[in-house]
Design a protein around this motif. Structure first.
Motif, PDB file in Angstrom:
ATOM      1  N   PRO A 145       0.809  -1.226   0.000  1.00 36.10           N
ATOM      2  CA  PRO A 145       0.000   0.000   0.000  1.00 36.10           C
ATOM      3  C   PRO A 145       0.838   1.270   0.000  1.00 36.10           C
ATOM      4  CG  PRO A 145      -0.084  -1.105   2.137  1.00 36.10           C
ATOM      5  CD  PRO A 145       0.559  -2.052   1.182  1.00 36.10           C
ATOM      6  N   GLU A 146       2.037   1.222   0.573  1.00 33.93           N
ATOM      7  CA  GLU A 146       2.894   2.404   0.625  1.00 33.93           C
ATOM      8  C   GLU A 146       4.088   2.289  -0.325  1.00 33.93           C
ATOM      9  OE1 GLU A 146       1.900   4.953   2.318  1.00 33.93           O
ATOM     10  OE2 GLU A 146       0.189   3.842   3.134  1.00 33.93           O
ATOM     11  N   GLU A 147       4.098   1.254  -1.148  1.00 35.13           N
ATOM     12  CA  GLU A 147       5.234   0.989  -2.031  1.00 35.13           C
ATOM     13  C   GLU A 147       5.177   1.890  -3.255  1.00 35.13           C
ATOM     14  OE1 GLU A 147       7.491  -3.170  -3.343  1.00 35.13           O
ATOM     15  OE2 GLU A 147       5.335  -3.125  -3.013  1.00 35.13           O
ATOM     16  N   SER A 148       6.296   2.449  -3.656  1.00 36.71           N
ATOM     17  CA  SER A 148       6.333   3.274  -4.859  1.00 36.71           C
ATOM     18  C   SER A 148       6.262   2.394  -6.103  1.00 36.71           C
ATOM     19  CB  SER A 148       7.616   4.106  -4.895  1.00 36.71           C
ATOM     20  OG  SER A 148       8.748   3.275  -5.105  1.00 36.71           O
ATOM     21  N   ALA A 149       5.827   2.996  -7.212  1.00 40.55           N
ATOM     22  CA  ALA A 149       5.766   2.245  -8.468  1.00 40.55           C
ATOM     23  C   ALA A 149       7.151   1.767  -8.875  1.00 40.55           C
ATOM     24  CB  ALA A 149       5.153   3.109  -9.568  1.00 40.55           C
ATOM     25  N   GLN A 150       8.169   2.571  -8.582  1.00 35.76           N
ATOM     26  CA  GLN A 150       9.541   2.183  -8.920  1.00 35.76           C
ATOM     27  C   GLN A 150       9.959   0.953  -8.116  1.00 35.76           C
ATOM     28  OE1 GLN A 150       8.538   5.277  -8.259  1.00 35.76           O
ATOM     29  NE2 GLN A 150       8.914   6.350 -10.197  1.00 35.76           N
ATOM     30  N   ALA A 151       9.595   0.922  -6.831  1.00 34.24           N
ATOM     31  CA  ALA A 151       9.966  -0.215  -5.990  1.00 34.24           C
ATOM     32  C   ALA A 151       9.235  -1.475  -6.431  1.00 34.24           C
ATOM     33  CB  ALA A 151       9.659   0.091  -4.527  1.00 34.24           C
ATOM     34  N   VAL A 152       7.953  -1.342  -6.756  1.00 36.82           N
ATOM     35  CA  VAL A 152       7.187  -2.495  -7.239  1.00 36.82           C
ATOM     36  C   VAL A 152       7.801  -3.013  -8.533  1.00 36.82           C
ATOM     37  CG1 VAL A 152       4.957  -3.286  -8.101  1.00 36.82           C
ATOM     38  CG2 VAL A 152       5.044  -1.711  -6.163  1.00 36.82           C
ATOM     39  N   THR A 153       8.131  -2.095  -9.438  1.00 42.25           N
ATOM     40  CA  THR A 153       8.707  -2.476 -10.731  1.00 42.25           C
ATOM     41  C   THR A 153      10.024  -3.216 -10.543  1.00 42.25           C
ATOM     42  OG1 THR A 153       7.661  -0.575 -11.815  1.00 42.25           O
ATOM     43  CG2 THR A 153       9.520  -1.594 -12.949  1.00 42.25           C
ATOM     44  N   ALA A 154      10.862  -2.728  -9.638  1.00 39.32           N
ATOM     45  CA  ALA A 154      12.147  -3.388  -9.379  1.00 39.32           C
ATOM     46  C   ALA A 154      11.935  -4.792  -8.829  1.00 39.32           C
ATOM     47  CB  ALA A 154      12.969  -2.556  -8.400  1.00 39.32           C
ATOM     48  N   ARG A 155      10.949  -4.922  -7.964  1.00 43.67           N
ATOM     49  CA  ARG A 155      10.668  -6.236  -7.367  1.00 43.67           C
ATOM     50  C   ARG A 155      10.130  -7.204  -8.423  1.00 43.67           C
ATOM     51  NH1 ARG A 155       6.330  -7.938  -4.035  1.00 43.67           N
ATOM     52  NH2 ARG A 155       5.402  -5.857  -4.047  1.00 43.67           N
ATOM     53  N   VAL A 156       9.267  -6.724  -9.299  1.00 45.10           N
ATOM     54  CA  VAL A 156       8.706  -7.568 -10.360  1.00 45.10           C
ATOM     55  C   VAL A 156       9.796  -7.958 -11.354  1.00 45.10           C
ATOM     56  CG1 VAL A 156       7.108  -7.620 -12.310  1.00 45.10           C
ATOM     57  CG2 VAL A 156       6.370  -6.649 -10.123  1.00 45.10           C
ATOM     58  N   ARG A 157      10.644  -7.009 -11.716  1.00 40.90           N
ATOM     59  CA  ARG A 157      11.718  -7.320 -12.659  1.00 40.90           C
ATOM     60  C   ARG A 157      12.636  -8.398 -12.086  1.00 40.90           C
ATOM     61  NH1 ARG A 157      16.865  -6.428 -14.126  1.00 40.90           N
ATOM     62  NH2 ARG A 157      17.309  -6.037 -16.349  1.00 40.90           N
ATOM     63  N   GLU A 158      12.938  -8.300 -10.803  1.00 39.84           N
ATOM     64  CA  GLU A 158      13.782  -9.304 -10.156  1.00 39.84           C
ATOM     65  C   GLU A 158      13.136 -10.682 -10.221  1.00 39.84           C
ATOM     66  OE1 GLU A 158      15.921 -10.162  -5.802  1.00 39.84           O
ATOM     67  OE2 GLU A 158      14.714  -8.352  -6.126  1.00 39.84           O
ATOM     68  N   ARG A 159      11.820 -10.730 -10.029  1.00 33.81           N
ATOM     69  CA  ARG A 159      11.121 -12.019 -10.073  1.00 33.81           C
ATOM     70  C   ARG A 159      11.084 -12.575 -11.493  1.00 33.81           C
ATOM     71  NH1 ARG A 159      10.721 -16.775  -8.834  1.00 33.81           N
ATOM     72  NH2 ARG A 159       8.668 -17.728  -8.621  1.00 33.81           N
ATOM     73  N   VAL A 160      10.839 -11.726 -12.485  1.00 33.26           N
ATOM     74  CA  VAL A 160      10.855 -12.186 -13.871  1.00 33.26           C
ATOM     75  C   VAL A 160      12.245 -12.697 -14.243  1.00 33.26           C
ATOM     76  CG1 VAL A 160      10.585 -11.495 -16.292  1.00 33.26           C
ATOM     77  CG2 VAL A 160       8.942 -10.705 -14.585  1.00 33.26           C
ATOM     78  N   GLN A 161      13.286 -12.035 -13.736  1.00 34.15           N
ATOM     79  CA  GLN A 161      14.652 -12.494 -13.987  1.00 34.15           C
ATOM     80  C   GLN A 161      14.863 -13.892 -13.416  1.00 34.15           C
ATOM     81  OE1 GLN A 161      17.210 -11.032 -15.734  1.00 34.15           O
ATOM     82  NE2 GLN A 161      18.375 -12.904 -15.343  1.00 34.15           N
ATOM     83  N   GLU A 162      14.367 -14.138 -12.210  1.00 30.71           N
ATOM     84  CA  GLU A 162      14.485 -15.462 -11.603  1.00 30.71           C
ATOM     85  C   GLU A 162      13.766 -16.517 -12.439  1.00 30.71           C
ATOM     86  OE1 GLU A 162      14.612 -13.904  -6.936  1.00 30.71           O
ATOM     87  OE2 GLU A 162      12.804 -14.795  -7.776  1.00 30.71           O
ATOM     88  N   LEU A 163      12.567 -16.179 -12.900  1.00 30.12           N
ATOM     89  CA  LEU A 163      11.798 -17.109 -13.722  1.00 30.12           C
ATOM     90  C   LEU A 163      12.488 -17.353 -15.063  1.00 30.12           C
ATOM     91  CD1 LEU A 163       8.242 -15.682 -13.008  1.00 30.12           C
ATOM     92  CD2 LEU A 163       9.089 -17.905 -12.251  1.00 30.12           C
ATOM     93  N   LEU A 164      13.060 -16.295 -15.640  1.00 32.06           N
ATOM     94  CA  LEU A 164      13.767 -16.432 -16.913  1.00 32.06           C
ATOM     95  C   LEU A 164      14.973 -17.352 -16.769  1.00 32.06           C
ATOM     96  CD1 LEU A 164      14.261 -15.662 -19.851  1.00 32.06           C
ATOM     97  CD2 LEU A 164      15.412 -13.585 -19.044  1.00 32.06           C
ATOM     98  N   GLU A 165      15.721 -17.188 -15.706  1.00 29.00           N
ATOM     99  CA  GLU A 165      16.881 -18.050 -15.488  1.00 29.00           C
ATOM    100  C   GLU A 165      16.449 -19.500 -15.282  1.00 29.00           C
ATOM    101  OE1 GLU A 165      19.024 -16.319 -12.252  1.00 29.00           O
ATOM    102  OE2 GLU A 165      19.609 -14.542 -13.407  1.00 29.00           O
ATOM    103  N   ALA A 166      15.321 -19.700 -14.599  1.00 30.46           N
ATOM    104  CA  ALA A 166      14.802 -21.060 -14.415  1.00 30.46           C
ATOM    105  C   ALA A 166      14.403 -21.662 -15.762  1.00 30.46           C
ATOM    106  CB  ALA A 166      13.619 -21.047 -13.457  1.00 30.46           C
ATOM    107  N   ALA A 167      13.773 -20.843 -16.616  1.00 25.99           N
ATOM    108  CA  ALA A 167      13.371 -21.325 -17.944  1.00 25.99           C
ATOM    109  C   ALA A 167      14.582 -21.666 -18.788  1.00 25.99           C
ATOM    110  CB  ALA A 167      12.519 -20.267 -18.636  1.00 25.99           C
ATOM    111  N   GLN A 168      15.613 -20.841 -18.703  1.00 28.51           N
ATOM    112  CA  GLN A 168      16.824 -21.102 -19.479  1.00 28.51           C
ATOM    113  C   GLN A 168      17.528 -22.372 -19.010  1.00 28.51           C
ATOM    114  OE1 GLN A 168      18.649 -17.314 -18.717  1.00 28.51           O
ATOM    115  NE2 GLN A 168      17.974 -16.433 -20.655  1.00 28.51           N
ATOM    116  N   ARG A 169      17.557 -22.591 -17.697  1.00 24.34           N
ATOM    117  CA  ARG A 169      18.191 -23.814 -17.176  1.00 24.34           C
ATOM    118  C   ARG A 169      17.440 -25.064 -17.626  1.00 24.34           C
ATOM    119  NH1 ARG A 169      18.669 -20.634 -12.423  1.00 24.34           N
ATOM    120  NH2 ARG A 169      16.795 -21.627 -11.558  1.00 24.34           N
ATOM    121  N   ALA A 170      16.112 -24.941 -17.729  1.00 23.21           N
ATOM    122  CA  ALA A 170      15.293 -26.098 -18.085  1.00 23.21           C
ATOM    123  C   ALA A 170      15.237 -26.342 -19.591  1.00 23.21           C
ATOM    124  CB  ALA A 170      13.875 -25.911 -17.536  1.00 23.21           C
ATOM    125  N   TYR A 171      15.666 -25.368 -20.381  1.00 24.29           N
ATOM    126  CA  TYR A 171      15.509 -25.469 -21.831  1.00 24.29           C
ATOM    127  C   TYR A 171      16.329 -26.642 -22.373  1.00 24.29           C
ATOM    128  CZ  TYR A 171      14.552 -23.679 -26.509  1.00 24.29           C
ATOM    129  OH  TYR A 171      14.103 -23.531 -27.803  1.00 24.29           O
TER     130      TYR A 171
END
Length: 237
Positions: free
Chosen positions: A183-209
């Motif tokens: 509720p008090e999180e800035s859009a920049q902070a949310v975006t950084a957190r989401v990007r970090e999670r997408v990066q984790e998922l991308l690395e998992a996808a690459q390892r599984a490829y």
């Protein structure tokens, strides 16, 4: 209003996937909410990414309304289809209208698909994320659904000819758990957190490829840090 066009288009895509004998490895589809609004956020490595990201939502019987540049909606073939499927046109000179359209759709219980890198990453690594997806989720008070795609660049990507005739390409998709902006999180902070999670998922996808380059000329679809010859991030357009 019933979706008269979107389901048949999905069916046609399934037929194409079968004809191409694409090998899917999809994990995390149970994370797609079966009802209510959500912002689906995905990396962007190929022209068909909206098809594959939307495909990941089908086990939950959801149709994703993707935001796309308005030129796609002006095309004589794709335009009528995009409008009929209720996708959302984005005029980059007047982005506020698209933003409000997306927020209204989210409040109405739709899943809205966003590629926060805005353009295809030719390095096949994550570019900087824009904050629009986070701001939409905060305005509509809906979760963000992180998704990572891998292998889609081999079919059709920027700067490369389409390769829709070669069969057996693997496509790996990872869907993460919904993320709720604080509720008090800035859009920049949310975006950084989401990007970090997408990066984790991308690395998992690459390892599984399961596929490797066929020869030295086939290393173009791998980023440099994985031993490929894709341009490094600073050189990507």
């Amino acid at each position: 209003m019933a979706d008269l066009v979107y389901p048949p288009v999905v069916g046609a895509a399934r037929t194409l996937f079968k004809a191409l004998d694409l090998r899917f490895d999809i994990q995390g589809v149970e994370n797609v909410p079966r009802e209510g609004g959500a912002v689906l956020v995905s990396n962007h490595i190929g022209y068909l990414d909206f098809v594959f990201a939307g495909f990941a939502a089908r086990p939950s019987k959801r149709l994703v309304r993707f935001m796309a540049k308005d030129s796609v909606f002006r095309h004589k073939v794709s335009g009528p289809l995009m409008r009929a499927m209720k996708h959302i046109p984005v005029d980059r000179a007047q982005g506020e209208h698209a933003f409000r359209h997306a927020v209204d759709a989210l409040r109405g219980g739709e899943i809205v698909g966003v590629f926060p890198e805005a353009t295809i990453s030719q390095s096949f690594t994550l570019k900087k994320f824009k904050t629009g997806a986070a701001r939409m989720a905060q305005d509509a008070q809906v979760p963000i659904l992180p998704v990572a795609l891998w292998g889609t660049q081999r079919l059709w990507t920027k700067g490369r000819p389409r390769d829709l005739r070669r069969n057996h390409y693997p496509v790996t998709i990872r869907v993460g758990s919904p993320m709720s902006p604080g509720p008090e999180e800035s859009a920049q902070a949310v975006t950084a957190r989401v990007r970090e999670r997408v990066q984790e998922l991308l690395e998992a996808a690459q390892r599984a490829y399961p596929a490797k380059p066929r020869d030295e000329k086939d290393t173009w679809w791998l980023p440099a840090h994985l031993g490929g010859t894709a341009p490094p991030p600073p050189a990507a357009v």
